[in-house]
Design a protein around this motif. Structure first.
Motif, PDB file in Angstrom:
ATOM      1  N   ARG A 141      -1.133  14.696   2.881  1.00 37.91           N
ATOM      2  CA  ARG A 141      -1.156  16.001   2.239  1.00 37.91           C
ATOM      3  C   ARG A 141      -0.772  15.850   0.767  1.00 37.91           C
ATOM      4  NH1 ARG A 141       4.325  18.640   4.826  1.00 37.91           N
ATOM      5  NH2 ARG A 141       5.671  17.043   4.026  1.00 37.91           N
ATOM      6  N   THR A 142      -1.158  16.826  -0.030  1.00 40.12           N
ATOM      7  CA  THR A 142      -0.864  16.756  -1.452  1.00 40.12           C
ATOM      8  C   THR A 142       0.611  17.023  -1.694  1.00 40.12           C
ATOM      9  OG1 THR A 142      -1.397  19.080  -1.741  1.00 40.12           O
ATOM     10  CG2 THR A 142      -3.177  17.504  -2.086  1.00 40.12           C
ATOM     11  N   ARG A 143       1.114  16.463  -2.772  1.00 37.23           N
ATOM     12  CA  ARG A 143       2.518  16.661  -3.134  1.00 37.23           C
ATOM     13  C   ARG A 143       2.634  17.953  -3.923  1.00 37.23           C
ATOM     14  NH1 ARG A 143       4.508  10.959  -5.381  1.00 37.23           N
ATOM     15  NH2 ARG A 143       6.501  11.993  -5.213  1.00 37.23           N
ATOM     16  N   VAL A 144       3.688  18.753  -3.616  1.00 35.47           N
ATOM     17  CA  VAL A 144       3.905  20.037  -4.269  1.00 35.47           C
ATOM     18  C   VAL A 144       5.325  20.050  -4.815  1.00 35.47           C
ATOM     19  CG1 VAL A 144       3.962  22.538  -3.938  1.00 35.47           C
ATOM     20  CG2 VAL A 144       2.332  21.161  -2.654  1.00 35.47           C
ATOM     21  N   TRP A 145       5.468  20.543  -6.066  1.00 37.61           N
ATOM     22  CA  TRP A 145       6.775  20.612  -6.701  1.00 37.61           C
ATOM     23  C   TRP A 145       7.161  22.067  -6.956  1.00 37.61           C
ATOM     24  CZ3 TRP A 145       3.297  16.767  -7.572  1.00 37.61           C
ATOM     25  CH2 TRP A 145       3.749  15.460  -7.378  1.00 37.61           C
ATOM     26  N   CYS A 146       8.469  22.332  -7.005  1.00 41.03           N
ATOM     27  CA  CYS A 146       9.005  23.661  -7.262  1.00 41.03           C
ATOM     28  C   CYS A 146       8.657  24.096  -8.685  1.00 41.03           C
ATOM     29  CB  CYS A 146      10.521  23.657  -7.061  1.00 41.03           C
ATOM     30  SG  CYS A 146      11.307  25.245  -7.399  1.00 41.03           S
ATOM     31  N   ARG A 147       8.254  25.366  -8.846  1.00 43.99           N
ATOM     32  CA  ARG A 147       7.904  25.887 -10.173  1.00 43.99           C
ATOM     33  C   ARG A 147       9.135  26.046 -11.056  1.00 43.99           C
ATOM     34  NH1 ARG A 147       4.665  31.183  -8.509  1.00 43.99           N
ATOM     35  NH2 ARG A 147       6.596  31.356  -7.376  1.00 43.99           N
ATOM     36  N   GLU A 148      10.325  26.193 -10.453  1.00 41.91           N
ATOM     37  CA  GLU A 148      11.541  26.425 -11.227  1.00 41.91           C
ATOM     38  C   GLU A 148      12.263  25.126 -11.595  1.00 41.91           C
ATOM     39  OE1 GLU A 148      12.722  29.434 -12.350  1.00 41.91           O
ATOM     40  OE2 GLU A 148      10.832  30.250 -11.617  1.00 41.91           O
ATOM     41  N   CYS A 149      12.602  24.326 -10.578  1.00 39.19           N
ATOM     42  CA  CYS A 149      13.434  23.142 -10.840  1.00 39.19           C
ATOM     43  C   CYS A 149      12.652  21.830 -10.874  1.00 39.19           C
ATOM     44  CB  CYS A 149      14.553  23.051  -9.807  1.00 39.19           C
ATOM     45  SG  CYS A 149      13.984  22.732  -8.124  1.00 39.19           S
ATOM     46  N   GLY A 150      11.414  21.814 -10.374  1.00 39.00           N
ATOM     47  CA  GLY A 150      10.588  20.619 -10.435  1.00 39.00           C
ATOM     48  C   GLY A 150      10.788  19.625  -9.308  1.00 39.00           C
ATOM     49  N   ARG A 151      11.614  19.968  -8.308  1.00 37.66           N
ATOM     50  CA  ARG A 151      11.809  19.049  -7.181  1.00 37.66           C
ATOM     51  C   ARG A 151      10.612  19.081  -6.242  1.00 37.66           C
ATOM     52  NH1 ARG A 151      17.555  20.288  -4.705  1.00 37.66           N
ATOM     53  NH2 ARG A 151      17.576  22.079  -6.033  1.00 37.66           N
ATOM     54  N   GLU A 152      10.368  17.957  -5.553  1.00 34.75           N
ATOM     55  CA  GLU A 152       9.275  17.908  -4.599  1.00 34.75           C
ATOM     56  C   GLU A 152       9.645  18.731  -3.372  1.00 34.75           C
ATOM     57  OE1 GLU A 152       6.350  14.797  -2.319  1.00 34.75           O
ATOM     58  OE2 GLU A 152       8.018  14.014  -3.479  1.00 34.75           O
ATOM     59  N   LEU A 153       8.685  19.504  -2.871  1.00 33.24           N
ATOM     60  CA  LEU A 153       8.921  20.388  -1.732  1.00 33.24           C
ATOM     61  C   LEU A 153       8.366  19.770  -0.458  1.00 33.24           C
ATOM     62  CD1 LEU A 153       7.884  23.709  -3.477  1.00 33.24           C
ATOM     63  CD2 LEU A 153      10.186  22.797  -3.186  1.00 33.24           C
ATOM     64  N   THR A 154       9.152  19.847   0.622  1.00 36.45           N
ATOM     65  CA  THR A 154       8.718  19.302   1.904  1.00 36.45           C
ATOM     66  C   THR A 154       8.582  20.380   2.976  1.00 36.45           C
ATOM     67  OG1 THR A 154      11.015  18.811   2.473  1.00 36.45           O
ATOM     68  CG2 THR A 154       9.740  17.040   1.462  1.00 36.45           C
ATOM     69  N   ASP A 155       9.316  21.474   2.849  1.00 31.63           N
ATOM     70  CA  ASP A 155       9.276  22.567   3.812  1.00 31.63           C
ATOM     71  C   ASP A 155       7.965  23.337   3.654  1.00 31.63           C
ATOM     72  OD1 ASP A 155      10.120  24.529   5.652  1.00 31.63           O
ATOM     73  OD2 ASP A 155      10.943  25.754   4.028  1.00 31.63           O
ATOM     74  N   GLU A 156       7.329  23.715   4.758  1.00 24.87           N
ATOM     75  CA  GLU A 156       6.038  24.402   4.693  1.00 24.87           C
ATOM     76  C   GLU A 156       6.140  25.748   3.982  1.00 24.87           C
ATOM     77  OE1 GLU A 156       3.052  23.244   5.356  1.00 24.87           O
ATOM     78  OE2 GLU A 156       4.023  21.353   5.810  1.00 24.87           O
ATOM     79  N   VAL A 157       7.222  26.502   4.206  1.00 27.13           N
ATOM     80  CA  VAL A 157       7.402  27.789   3.528  1.00 27.13           C
ATOM     81  C   VAL A 157       7.552  27.569   2.034  1.00 27.13           C
ATOM     82  CG1 VAL A 157       8.882  29.820   3.327  1.00 27.13           C
ATOM     83  CG2 VAL A 157       8.451  28.833   5.577  1.00 27.13           C
ATOM     84  N   SER A 158       8.341  26.594   1.653  1.00 27.34           N
ATOM     85  CA  SER A 158       8.536  26.278   0.237  1.00 27.34           C
ATOM     86  C   SER A 158       7.226  25.846  -0.405  1.00 27.34           C
ATOM     87  CB  SER A 158       9.561  25.163   0.069  1.00 27.34           C
ATOM     88  OG  SER A 158      10.805  25.555   0.572  1.00 27.34           O
ATOM     89  N   ARG A 159       6.470  25.020   0.302  1.00 27.36           N
ATOM     90  CA  ARG A 159       5.205  24.531  -0.233  1.00 27.36           C
ATOM     91  C   ARG A 159       4.225  25.680  -0.453  1.00 27.36           C
ATOM     92  NH1 ARG A 159       3.805  19.247   0.290  1.00 27.36           N
ATOM     93  NH2 ARG A 159       1.726  19.743   1.034  1.00 27.36           N
ATOM     94  N   LEU A 196       0.840  -1.181   0.000  1.00 24.92           N
ATOM     95  CA  LEU A 196       0.000   0.000   0.000  1.00 24.92           C
ATOM     96  C   LEU A 196       0.883   1.241   0.000  1.00 24.92           C
ATOM     97  CD1 LEU A 196      -2.609  -1.049   2.702  1.00 24.92           C
ATOM     98  CD2 LEU A 196      -2.839  -1.158   0.237  1.00 24.92           C
ATOM     99  N   LEU A 197       0.577   2.195  -0.872  1.00 23.92           N
ATOM    100  CA  LEU A 197       1.315   3.441  -0.917  1.00 23.92           C
ATOM    101  C   LEU A 197       0.454   4.515  -0.268  1.00 23.92           C
ATOM    102  CD1 LEU A 197       2.635   3.194  -4.564  1.00 23.92           C
ATOM    103  CD2 LEU A 197       3.823   2.606  -2.463  1.00 23.92           C
ATOM    104  N   ILE A 198       0.823   4.886   0.960  1.00 29.20           N
ATOM    105  CA  ILE A 198       0.044   5.847   1.721  1.00 29.20           C
ATOM    106  C   ILE A 198       0.957   6.979   2.158  1.00 29.20           C
ATOM    107  CG2 ILE A 198      -1.318   6.210   3.808  1.00 29.20           C
ATOM    108  CD1 ILE A 198      -2.041   3.251   3.687  1.00 29.20           C
ATOM    109  N   ASP A 199       0.520   8.222   1.946  1.00 26.92           N
ATOM    110  CA  ASP A 199       1.253   9.384   2.415  1.00 26.92           C
ATOM    111  C   ASP A 199       0.934   9.551   3.899  1.00 26.92           C
ATOM    112  OD1 ASP A 199       2.593  11.738   2.743  1.00 26.92           O
ATOM    113  OD2 ASP A 199       1.143  12.974   1.669  1.00 26.92           O
ATOM    114  N   PRO A 200       1.935   9.411   4.796  1.00 28.13           N
ATOM    115  CA  PRO A 200       1.648   9.470   6.229  1.00 28.13           C
ATOM    116  C   PRO A 200       1.101  10.824   6.667  1.00 28.13           C
ATOM    117  CG  PRO A 200       4.002   9.407   5.842  1.00 28.13           C
ATOM    118  CD  PRO A 200       3.331   9.203   4.525  1.00 28.13           C
ATOM    119  N   GLY A 201       1.480  11.898   5.981  1.00 32.18           N
ATOM    120  CA  GLY A 201       0.983  13.213   6.338  1.00 32.18           C
ATOM    121  C   GLY A 201      -0.366  13.517   5.720  1.00 32.18           C
TER     122      GLY A 201
END
Length: 63
Positions: free
Chosen positions: A16-34, A9-14
């Motif tokens: 929450r939706t996944r958010v990626w950087c608009r510039e480089c495309g990396r997944e963001l984990t920091d709340e400010v970055s998100r 099973l693939l479950i996100d423990p938090g």
């Protein structure tokens, strides 16, 4: 013969939706970055309390 293996099973423990950087495309984990949708390296506005940590890497053998 039936297999008695449980399906992975693939479950996100938090939950929450996944958010990626608009510039480089990396997944963001920091709340400010998100909230800004920009990673710390791509954000033009300086951040307080963020300590950038760059790590030197050895070259890949054979390249």
């Amino acid at each position: 013969m039936a297999r008695d293996r449980q399906e992975t099973l693939l479950i996100d423990p938090g939950n929450r939706t996944r958010v990626w950087c608009r510039e480089c495309g990396r997944e963001l984990t920091d709340e400010v970055s998100r909230s800004r949708r920009l990673g710390p390296e791509c954000d033009p506005e300086p951040r307080h309390g963020y300590d950038r940590h760059d790590v030197d890497q050895e070259p890949i053998p054979g390249l």
